[in-house]
Design a protein around this motif. Structure first.
Motif: not given
Length: 182
Positions: A90-94, A168-182
């Protein structure tokens, strides 16, 4: 949700086909054909999940089935009924503009018992703990605008089988752009 077939299955098929064409005994070729038939479908079932809202990416292990997506498209849950395991991403806005240390501290406070493993990087942390008969493994990335997390819950009795899945999950997980809210 975007899912892509694993490329490893294609590579495995090509390598096994080359082995089958090699000169050698017929029983060896039959054994290789049998083993190929057992392994390729399992590899081909793994898929890549890309979250449409937050942009994070994770490779979903074979045997995990996607559950309905929430209306706000903030993440996805995948279940493996055979083992009773669950993968959530999941993702979330900071919105509180929290630092990595603050988010990690809040995460630690929510855990009901002792933490079995923890590690912290430049913009991420990992917490792992045991609740009852299950192991919880959670990784979180934190940025100025948003964050992304995944949590795998699996039986303690299946730890040895799930260790490579966690890797494998560790290696594959990429967070996307964290600099902006979505």
């Amino acid at each position: 949700m975007l899912l892509e077939e694993g490329l490893r299955a294609e590579d495995t098929t090509r390598s096994a086909a080359n082995l089958l064409r090699m000169r050698g005994s017929r029983p060896l070729r039959l054994l290789l054909a049998f083993l190929l038939a057992l392994t390729v479908p399992v590899v081909a079932q793994s898929a890549r999940y890309t979250n449409p809202r937050f942009g994070f990416v994770i490779r979903v292990p074979a045997g995990f089935v996607a559950q309905p997506a929430p209306a706000n498209q903030d993440g996805r849950t995948f279940l493996q009924e055979r083992t009773g395991s669950e993968l959530r991403a999941w993702g979330w806005n900071n919105v509180l503009d929290e630092t990595l240390a603050q988010v990690m501290a809040r995460g630690r406070q929510s855990i009901p018992g002792p933490i079995a493993y923890q590690r912290k990087g430049r913009n991420w942390y990992v917490l792992s703990w045991i609740e009852g008969t299950d192991i919880f493994y959670e990784k979180t990335f934190v940025g100025a605008g948003s964050g992304a997390s995944f949590r795998l819950v699996y039986p303690v009795a299946r730890k040895a089988a799930f260790d490579p899945i966690v890797t494998a999950l560790e290696k594959s997980f990429k967070p996307g752009d964290l600099s902006d809210s979505h």
